[in-house]
Design a protein around this motif. Structure first.
Motif, mmCIF file in Angstrom:
data_model
loop_
_atom_site.group_PDB
_atom_site.id
_atom_site.type_symbol
_atom_site.label_atom_id
_atom_site.label_comp_id
_atom_site.label_asym_id
_atom_site.label_seq_id
_atom_site.Cartn_x
_atom_site.Cartn_y
_atom_site.Cartn_z
ATOM 1 N N SER A 75 73.787 28.877 44.900
ATOM 2 C CA SER A 75 72.881 29.377 45.936
ATOM 3 C C SER A 75 71.967 28.248 46.395
ATOM 4 O O SER A 75 71.800 27.234 45.698
ATOM 5 N N LEU A 76 71.366 28.432 47.562
ATOM 6 C CA LEU A 76 70.373 27.463 48.029
ATOM 7 C C LEU A 76 69.245 27.342 47.016
ATOM 8 O O LEU A 76 68.784 26.235 46.715
ATOM 9 N N GLU A 77 68.813 28.469 46.484
ATOM 10 C CA GLU A 77 67.725 28.459 45.499
ATOM 11 C C GLU A 77 68.097 27.626 44.272
ATOM 12 O O GLU A 77 67.292 26.825 43.789
ATOM 13 N N ARG A 78 69.307 27.790 43.785
ATOM 14 C CA ARG A 78 69.714 27.033 42.595
ATOM 15 C C ARG A 78 69.780 25.540 42.891
ATOM 16 O O ARG A 78 69.365 24.722 42.064
ATOM 17 N N LEU A 79 70.291 25.162 44.038
ATOM 18 C CA LEU A 79 70.339 23.745 44.394
ATOM 19 C C LEU A 79 68.936 23.161 44.512
ATOM 20 O O LEU A 79 68.680 22.026 44.086
ATOM 21 N N LEU A 80 68.006 23.944 45.060
ATOM 22 C CA LEU A 80 66.618 23.490 45.136
ATOM 23 C C LEU A 80 66.034 23.314 43.736
ATOM 24 O O LEU A 80 65.324 22.338 43.463
ATOM 25 N N ARG A 81 66.367 24.228 42.824
ATOM 26 C CA ARG A 81 65.896 24.100 41.439
ATOM 27 C C ARG A 81 66.459 22.844 40.784
ATOM 28 O O ARG A 81 65.758 22.160 40.036
ATOM 29 N N LEU A 82 67.728 22.536 41.051
ATOM 30 C CA LEU A 82 68.331 21.322 40.480
ATOM 31 C C LEU A 82 67.577 20.087 40.958
ATOM 32 O O LEU A 82 67.340 19.150 40.184
ATOM 33 N N LEU A 83 67.197 20.067 42.230
ATOM 34 C CA LEU A 83 66.438 18.933 42.749
ATOM 35 C C LEU A 83 65.075 18.820 42.075
ATOM 36 O O LEU A 83 64.616 17.710 41.779
ATOM 37 N N THR A 84 64.421 19.949 41.813
ATOM 38 C CA THR A 84 63.129 19.869 41.116
ATOM 39 C C THR A 84 63.324 19.402 39.679
ATOM 40 O O THR A 84 62.480 18.689 39.151
ATOM 41 N N MET A 85 64.446 19.769 39.077
ATOM 42 C CA MET A 85 64.734 19.300 37.721
ATOM 43 C C MET A 85 64.968 17.790 37.701
ATOM 44 O O MET A 85 64.783 17.141 36.671
ATOM 45 N N LEU A 86 65.358 17.241 38.840
ATOM 46 C CA LEU A 86 65.532 15.796 38.969
ATOM 47 C C LEU A 86 64.239 15.114 39.416
ATOM 48 O O LEU A 86 64.228 13.942 39.769
ATOM 49 N N GLY A 87 63.149 15.879 39.430
ATOM 50 C CA GLY A 87 61.838 15.304 39.705
ATOM 51 C C GLY A 87 61.431 15.266 41.155
ATOM 52 O O GLY A 87 60.509 14.539 41.530
ATOM 53 N N ARG A 88 62.085 16.036 42.007
ATOM 54 C CA ARG A 88 61.742 16.044 43.425
ATOM 55 C C ARG A 88 60.867 17.244 43.760
ATOM 56 O O ARG A 88 61.039 18.325 43.218
ATOM 57 N N ASP A 89 59.924 17.036 44.670
ATOM 58 C CA ASP A 89 59.140 18.126 45.234
ATOM 59 C C ASP A 89 59.932 18.708 46.404
ATOM 60 O O ASP A 89 60.595 17.967 47.142
ATOM 61 N N ILE A 90 59.825 20.008 46.580
ATOM 62 C CA ILE A 90 60.484 20.690 47.689
ATOM 63 C C ILE A 90 59.397 21.369 48.514
ATOM 64 O O ILE A 90 58.592 22.135 47.986
ATOM 65 N N ASP A 91 59.365 21.092 49.794
ATOM 66 C CA ASP A 91 58.460 21.759 50.722
ATOM 67 C C ASP A 91 59.312 22.541 51.707
ATOM 68 O O ASP A 91 60.247 21.992 52.295
ATOM 69 N N ILE A 92 58.991 23.793 51.914
ATOM 70 C CA ILE A 92 59.677 24.603 52.906
ATOM 71 C C ILE A 92 58.714 24.816 54.060
ATOM 72 O O ILE A 92 57.594 25.304 53.868
ATOM 73 N N VAL A 93 59.137 24.431 55.264
ATOM 74 C CA VAL A 93 58.285 24.500 56.449
ATOM 75 C C VAL A 93 58.932 25.458 57.443
ATOM 76 O O VAL A 93 60.099 25.322 57.772
#
Length: 112
Positions: free
Chosen positions: A74-92
């Motif tokens: 899911s999009l949500e899971r991919l976003l979580r993977l990116l945060t696990m890799l130390g990235r911030d996610i901003d949704i605009v």
């Protein structure tokens, strides 16, 4: 048939839409997110097994993901993977750029 007889059709910016894929906008965003994950893994010089340990995935799952087999993510899971890799996610959420309506997009403020 000669080359002159070959029709060329310009595609859109979304290959999934060009191929008639259902939910093409969401699929192109997922592809962009996976590309960012791949960039981070490569930039860090870590193996797929190491990436899997960081992400809670098996090495074969990381391999499938990075090869483009991400349909079940899911999009949500991919976003979580990116945060696990130390990235911030901003949704605009904002007004559309064109009269054609809203679009899903991924933008990065850094190389990976």
């Amino acid at each position: 048939m000669s080359i002159a007889d070959t029709a060329v059709e310009r595609g859109s910016a979304n290959v999934f839409a060009d191929l008639g894929h259902p939910e093409a906008d969401a699929h192109i965003v997922k592809a962009e997110l996976v590309s960012r994950i791949d960039d981070i893994v490569r930039q860090r010089g870590i193996t797929q097994a190491e990436a899997g340990r960081m992400l809670g995935l098996s090495q074969p799952d990381v391999s499938r993901l990075l090869r483009g087999d991400f349909r079940e993510y899911s999009l949500e899971r991919l976003l979580r993977l990116l945060t696990m890799l130390g990235r911030d996610i901003d949704i605009v959420i904002r007004q559309p750029r064109s009269p054609a309506g809203g679009k899903l997009r991924v933008a990065a403020t850094e190389a990976a």
